[in-house]
Scaffold this motif. Structure first.
Motif, PDB file in Angstrom:
ATOM      1  N   VAL A  34       9.077  21.724  -5.566  1.00 43.02           N
ATOM      2  CA  VAL A  34       8.883  22.903  -6.412  1.00 43.02           C
ATOM      3  C   VAL A  34       9.293  24.163  -5.658  1.00 43.02           C
ATOM      4  N   ILE A  35       8.884  24.262  -4.415  1.00 49.70           N
ATOM      5  CA  ILE A  35       9.217  25.449  -3.616  1.00 49.70           C
ATOM      6  C   ILE A  35      10.715  25.515  -3.346  1.00 49.70           C
ATOM      7  N   ALA A  78       7.120  34.155  -6.709  1.00 52.97           N
ATOM      8  CA  ALA A  78       6.179  34.295  -5.592  1.00 52.97           C
ATOM      9  C   ALA A  78       4.865  33.584  -5.923  1.00 52.97           C
ATOM     10  N   VAL A  79       4.387  33.752  -7.149  1.00 55.20           N
ATOM     11  CA  VAL A  79       3.157  33.072  -7.566  1.00 55.20           C
ATOM     12  C   VAL A  79       3.350  31.555  -7.512  1.00 55.20           C
ATOM     13  N   ALA A  80       4.520  31.092  -7.937  1.00 53.08           N
ATOM     14  CA  ALA A  80       4.804  29.655  -7.907  1.00 53.08           C
ATOM     15  C   ALA A  80       4.709  29.103  -6.491  1.00 53.08           C
ATOM     16  N   THR A  81       5.234  29.853  -5.516  1.00 53.32           N
ATOM     17  CA  THR A  81       5.160  29.365  -4.130  1.00 53.32           C
ATOM     18  C   THR A  81       3.724  29.342  -3.626  1.00 53.32           C
ATOM     19  N   LEU A  82       2.936  30.315  -4.046  1.00 46.15           N
ATOM     20  CA  LEU A  82       1.531  30.343  -3.621  1.00 46.15           C
ATOM     21  C   LEU A  82       0.765  29.150  -4.196  1.00 46.15           C
ATOM     22  N   ARG A 106       6.902  27.195   5.656  1.00 43.68           N
ATOM     23  CA  ARG A 106       8.086  27.959   6.072  1.00 43.68           C
ATOM     24  C   ARG A 106       8.903  28.405   4.865  1.00 43.68           C
ATOM     25  N   LEU A 107       9.202  27.467   3.968  1.00 44.82           N
ATOM     26  CA  LEU A 107      10.063  27.782   2.834  1.00 44.82           C
ATOM     27  C   LEU A 107       9.362  28.698   1.839  1.00 44.82           C
ATOM     28  N   ALA A 108       8.058  28.521   1.667  1.00 46.77           N
ATOM     29  CA  ALA A 108       7.311  29.397   0.765  1.00 46.77           C
ATOM     30  C   ALA A 108       7.335  30.840   1.279  1.00 46.77           C
ATOM     31  N   ALA A 109       7.142  31.003   2.590  1.00 42.01           N
ATOM     32  CA  ALA A 109       7.163  32.351   3.175  1.00 42.01           C
ATOM     33  C   ALA A 109       8.544  32.984   3.046  1.00 42.01           C
ATOM     34  N   GLU A 110       9.584  32.181   3.271  1.00 35.56           N
ATOM     35  CA  GLU A 110      10.953  32.695   3.148  1.00 35.56           C
ATOM     36  C   GLU A 110      11.246  33.120   1.713  1.00 35.56           C
ATOM     37  N   THR A 111      10.761  32.339   0.766  1.00 40.74           N
ATOM     38  CA  THR A 111      10.995  32.663  -0.643  1.00 40.74           C
ATOM     39  C   THR A 111      10.298  33.958  -1.026  1.00 40.74           C
TER      40      THR A 111
END
Length: 247
Positions: free
Chosen positions: A157-158, A177-181, A223-228
Protein backbone atom coordinates in the motif's frame (compact mmCIF):
# COMPACT_ATOMS: atom_id res chain seq x y z
CA UNK A 1 -4.25 -12.24 16.61
CA UNK A 2 -2.39 -12.32 19.90
CA UNK A 3 -1.69 -15.04 22.40
CA UNK A 4 -4.70 -16.53 24.12
CA UNK A 5 -5.46 -14.78 27.38
CA UNK A 6 -8.60 -16.69 28.25
CA UNK A 7 -10.17 -20.05 27.54
CA UNK A 8 -13.63 -18.52 27.73
CA UNK A 9 -15.83 -19.71 24.94
CA UNK A 10 -17.44 -17.31 22.49
CA UNK A 11 -20.54 -17.62 20.30
CA UNK A 12 -20.08 -18.93 16.77
CA UNK A 13 -19.61 -16.23 14.08
CA UNK A 14 -23.13 -16.80 12.75
CA UNK A 15 -24.94 -16.71 16.07
CA UNK A 16 -27.14 -13.75 17.06
CA UNK A 17 -25.41 -11.35 19.41
CA UNK A 18 -26.82 -9.31 22.27
CA UNK A 19 -25.65 -5.83 23.28
CA UNK A 20 -27.56 -3.92 25.95
CA UNK A 21 -30.38 -6.46 25.64
CA UNK A 22 -30.84 -5.70 21.94
CA UNK A 23 -30.51 -8.72 19.68
CA UNK A 24 -28.29 -7.92 16.73
CA UNK A 25 -28.76 -9.60 13.33
CA UNK A 26 -26.51 -12.59 12.74
CA UNK A 27 -23.40 -11.42 10.87
CA UNK A 28 -22.37 -13.04 7.60
CA UNK A 29 -19.08 -14.12 9.14
CA UNK A 30 -17.07 -11.49 7.24
CA UNK A 31 -15.96 -8.29 8.93
CA UNK A 32 -16.28 -6.40 5.66
CA UNK A 33 -20.04 -6.94 5.74
CA UNK A 34 -20.47 -5.23 9.11
CA UNK A 35 -21.17 -1.54 9.50
CA UNK A 36 -18.32 0.46 10.97
CA UNK A 37 -20.33 0.84 14.16
CA UNK A 38 -21.00 -2.92 14.37
CA UNK A 39 -17.33 -3.77 13.82
CA UNK A 40 -16.17 -1.32 16.50
CA UNK A 41 -18.82 -2.64 18.87
CA UNK A 42 -17.54 -6.17 18.38
CA UNK A 43 -13.97 -4.95 18.76
CA UNK A 44 -14.86 -3.28 22.05
CA UNK A 45 -16.67 -6.32 23.44
CA UNK A 46 -15.18 -8.98 25.70
CA UNK A 47 -14.99 -11.41 22.78
CA UNK A 48 -11.37 -12.28 21.96
CA UNK A 49 -11.96 -11.64 18.25
CA UNK A 50 -11.76 -9.37 16.44
CA UNK A 51 -8.59 -8.23 18.11
CA UNK A 52 -5.42 -6.35 17.29
CA UNK A 53 -4.59 -8.43 14.24
CA UNK A 54 -7.92 -7.84 12.57
CA UNK A 55 -7.87 -4.17 13.58
CA UNK A 56 -4.43 -3.78 11.99
CA UNK A 57 -5.64 -5.28 8.73
CA UNK A 58 -8.75 -3.08 8.74
CA UNK A 59 -6.65 0.03 9.34
CA UNK A 60 -4.45 -0.89 6.39
CA UNK A 61 -7.52 -1.57 4.22
CA UNK A 62 -8.56 2.04 4.85
CA UNK A 63 -5.11 3.12 3.67
CA UNK A 64 -5.57 1.08 0.50
CA UNK A 65 -8.95 2.71 0.00
CA UNK A 66 -7.37 6.14 0.27
CA UNK A 67 -4.70 5.48 -2.35
CA UNK A 68 -7.41 4.18 -4.67
CA UNK A 69 -9.40 7.35 -4.06
CA UNK A 70 -6.41 9.57 -4.86
CA UNK A 71 -5.74 7.66 -8.08
CA UNK A 72 -9.40 7.86 -9.06
CA UNK A 73 -9.52 11.60 -8.39
CA UNK A 74 -6.54 12.04 -10.70
CA UNK A 75 -7.66 9.92 -13.64
CA UNK A 76 -9.10 11.52 -16.79
CA UNK A 77 -7.74 14.93 -15.85
CA UNK A 78 -5.59 16.67 -18.46
CA UNK A 79 -3.19 17.93 -15.81
CA UNK A 80 -2.22 14.36 -14.93
CA UNK A 81 -2.51 12.81 -18.41
CA UNK A 82 1.20 11.95 -18.51
CA UNK A 83 0.65 9.70 -15.47
CA UNK A 84 -2.39 7.90 -16.92
CA UNK A 85 -0.87 4.42 -16.89
CA UNK A 86 0.46 4.85 -13.37
CA UNK A 87 -2.89 6.11 -12.13
CA UNK A 88 -4.73 3.16 -13.67
CA UNK A 89 -2.26 0.76 -12.07
CA UNK A 90 -2.57 2.50 -8.71
CA UNK A 91 -6.37 2.36 -8.77
CA UNK A 92 -6.41 -1.33 -9.69
CA UNK A 93 -3.71 -2.20 -7.16
CA UNK A 94 -5.39 -0.22 -4.41
CA UNK A 95 -8.67 -2.08 -4.92
CA UNK A 96 -6.89 -5.43 -4.90
CA UNK A 97 -5.03 -4.54 -1.70
CA UNK A 98 -8.24 -3.41 -0.03
CA UNK A 99 -9.80 -6.78 -0.78
CA UNK A 100 -6.68 -8.64 0.36
CA UNK A 101 -6.49 -6.79 3.67
CA UNK A 102 -10.18 -7.23 4.45
CA UNK A 103 -9.75 -10.95 3.84
CA UNK A 104 -6.70 -10.98 6.13
CA UNK A 105 -8.80 -9.44 8.90
CA UNK A 106 -11.08 -12.48 8.73
CA UNK A 107 -8.15 -14.87 8.36
CA UNK A 108 -6.47 -13.49 11.45
CA UNK A 109 -9.60 -13.98 13.56
CA UNK A 110 -10.01 -17.52 12.24
CA UNK A 111 -6.39 -18.34 13.04
CA UNK A 112 -6.89 -17.09 16.59
CA UNK A 113 -9.90 -19.35 16.88
CA UNK A 114 -7.90 -22.38 15.78
CA UNK A 115 -5.14 -21.60 18.25
CA UNK A 116 -7.64 -21.11 21.05
CA UNK A 117 -9.31 -24.38 20.07
CA UNK A 118 -5.98 -26.20 20.17
CA UNK A 119 -5.37 -24.94 23.70
CA UNK A 120 -8.65 -26.48 24.82
CA UNK A 121 -7.77 -29.98 23.59
CA UNK A 122 -7.65 -32.65 26.30
CA UNK A 123 -4.30 -33.28 27.96
CA UNK A 124 -4.98 -36.03 30.47
CA UNK A 125 -2.76 -38.64 28.85
CA UNK A 126 0.70 -38.41 27.32
CA UNK A 127 -0.77 -39.03 23.87
CA UNK A 128 -3.31 -36.24 24.37
CA UNK A 129 -0.61 -33.88 25.55
CA UNK A 130 1.49 -34.63 22.48
CA UNK A 131 -1.47 -34.15 20.13
CA UNK A 132 -2.34 -30.87 21.85
CA UNK A 133 1.23 -29.60 21.53
CA UNK A 134 1.36 -30.43 17.83
CA UNK A 135 -2.00 -28.76 17.23
CA UNK A 136 -0.93 -25.64 19.11
CA UNK A 137 2.35 -25.39 17.25
CA UNK A 138 0.64 -25.81 13.89
CA UNK A 139 -1.95 -23.17 14.74
CA UNK A 140 0.70 -20.79 16.10
CA UNK A 141 2.70 -21.09 12.88
CA UNK A 142 -0.36 -20.07 10.87
CA UNK A 143 -1.09 -17.30 13.34
CA UNK A 144 2.40 -15.92 12.67
CA UNK A 145 2.25 -16.27 8.89
CA UNK A 146 -1.08 -14.46 8.45
CA UNK A 147 0.00 -11.20 10.12
CA UNK A 148 3.25 -11.39 8.17
CA UNK A 149 1.12 -11.37 5.02
CA UNK A 150 -0.56 -8.28 6.45
CA UNK A 151 2.79 -6.52 6.94
CA UNK A 152 3.68 -7.31 3.32
CA UNK A 153 0.35 -5.93 2.14
CA UNK A 154 0.90 -2.76 4.18
CA UNK A 155 4.23 -2.23 2.47
CA UNK A 156 2.54 -2.69 -0.91
CA UNK A 157 0.00 0.00 0.00
CA UNK A 158 2.78 2.42 0.90
CA UNK A 159 4.60 1.62 -2.34
CA UNK A 160 1.49 2.72 -4.25
CA UNK A 161 1.23 5.88 -2.16
CA UNK A 162 4.89 6.69 -2.80
CA UNK A 163 4.44 6.27 -6.55
CA UNK A 164 1.43 8.61 -6.50
CA UNK A 165 3.08 11.34 -4.44
CA UNK A 166 3.82 14.26 -6.77
CA UNK A 167 2.08 12.48 -9.64
CA UNK A 168 -1.56 12.78 -8.62
CA UNK A 169 -4.23 15.29 -7.68
CA UNK A 170 -2.50 17.80 -5.46
CA UNK A 171 -5.78 18.58 -3.69
CA UNK A 172 -5.79 15.01 -2.34
CA UNK A 173 -2.11 14.84 -1.44
CA UNK A 174 -2.81 14.92 2.29
CA UNK A 175 -4.84 11.73 1.83
CA UNK A 176 -1.67 9.99 0.68
CA UNK A 177 0.03 11.07 3.90
CA UNK A 178 -2.90 9.70 5.91
CA UNK A 179 -2.71 6.46 3.93
CA UNK A 180 0.95 6.01 4.88
CA UNK A 181 0.17 6.65 8.54
CA UNK A 182 -2.62 4.08 8.56
CA UNK A 183 -0.59 1.51 6.64
CA UNK A 184 2.40 2.03 8.90
CA UNK A 185 0.22 1.56 11.98
CA UNK A 186 -1.26 -1.57 10.44
CA UNK A 187 2.19 -2.93 9.67
CA UNK A 188 3.48 -2.32 13.19
CA UNK A 189 0.40 -3.92 14.72
CA UNK A 190 0.61 -6.97 12.48
CA UNK A 191 4.35 -7.26 13.12
CA UNK A 192 3.72 -7.32 16.87
CA UNK A 193 1.35 -10.25 16.36
CA UNK A 194 3.91 -12.13 14.31
CA UNK A 195 6.49 -11.81 17.06
CA UNK A 196 4.17 -12.62 19.95
CA UNK A 197 3.08 -15.91 18.38
CA UNK A 198 6.50 -17.21 17.35
CA UNK A 199 7.46 -18.71 20.75
CA UNK A 200 4.42 -21.00 20.59
CA UNK A 201 5.57 -22.47 17.26
CA UNK A 202 8.34 -24.43 18.93
CA UNK A 203 10.74 -24.04 15.98
CA UNK A 204 13.72 -21.76 16.69
CA UNK A 205 14.89 -21.72 13.07
CA UNK A 206 11.45 -20.70 11.86
CA UNK A 207 11.31 -18.09 14.61
CA UNK A 208 14.64 -16.56 13.62
CA UNK A 209 13.70 -16.50 9.95
CA UNK A 210 10.32 -14.88 10.61
CA UNK A 211 11.78 -12.35 13.04
CA UNK A 212 14.39 -11.26 10.52
CA UNK A 213 11.79 -11.01 7.78
CA UNK A 214 9.31 -8.97 9.81
CA UNK A 215 12.03 -6.60 11.03
CA UNK A 216 13.17 -6.06 7.44
CA UNK A 217 9.61 -5.35 6.31
CA UNK A 218 8.90 -2.92 9.13
CA UNK A 219 12.14 -1.07 8.38
CA UNK A 220 11.09 -0.75 4.72
CA UNK A 221 7.61 0.37 5.74
CA UNK A 222 8.90 3.09 8.06
CA UNK A 223 11.50 4.33 5.57
CA UNK A 224 9.16 4.48 2.58
CA UNK A 225 6.29 5.97 4.58
CA UNK A 226 8.55 8.77 5.84
CA UNK A 227 9.86 9.43 2.33
CA UNK A 228 6.32 9.60 0.97
CA UNK A 229 5.19 12.07 3.61
CA UNK A 230 8.25 14.20 2.88
CA UNK A 231 7.41 14.20 -0.83
CA UNK A 232 3.82 15.17 -0.06
CA UNK A 233 5.05 17.95 2.21
CA UNK A 234 7.34 19.34 -0.48
CA UNK A 235 4.39 19.69 -2.83
CA UNK A 236 6.55 19.35 -5.94
CA UNK A 237 5.43 17.66 -9.15
CA UNK A 238 7.49 14.60 -10.11
CA UNK A 239 8.44 13.15 -13.45
CA UNK A 240 6.41 10.30 -14.92
CA UNK A 241 7.48 6.72 -14.21
CA UNK A 242 6.34 3.48 -15.86
CA UNK A 243 3.49 1.72 -14.14
CA UNK A 244 4.86 -1.46 -12.50
CA UNK A 245 4.22 -4.39 -14.79
CA UNK A 246 2.98 -2.11 -17.57
CA UNK A 247 6.09 -0.33 -18.70
Amino acid sequence: MGTVVSDASRPSPGAPRTYNRVVQPAPSGRFRDLTVDAFVTRLASSDPVPGGGSASAIAASLAAGLVTMVASLSQDRPKYAEHADLLAWAADTGRALTDRLLALADDDAAAYGRFAGARKLPRETEAEQEARTVAMQTAAREASEIPLDCVEACLAVIEVAEALAGRSNVNASSDLAVATLLAEAGARGAAANVLINLPSVGDPDFGEEMTARVQELVHDVERLAAETRQTVGNGEARDPIPAPGRG
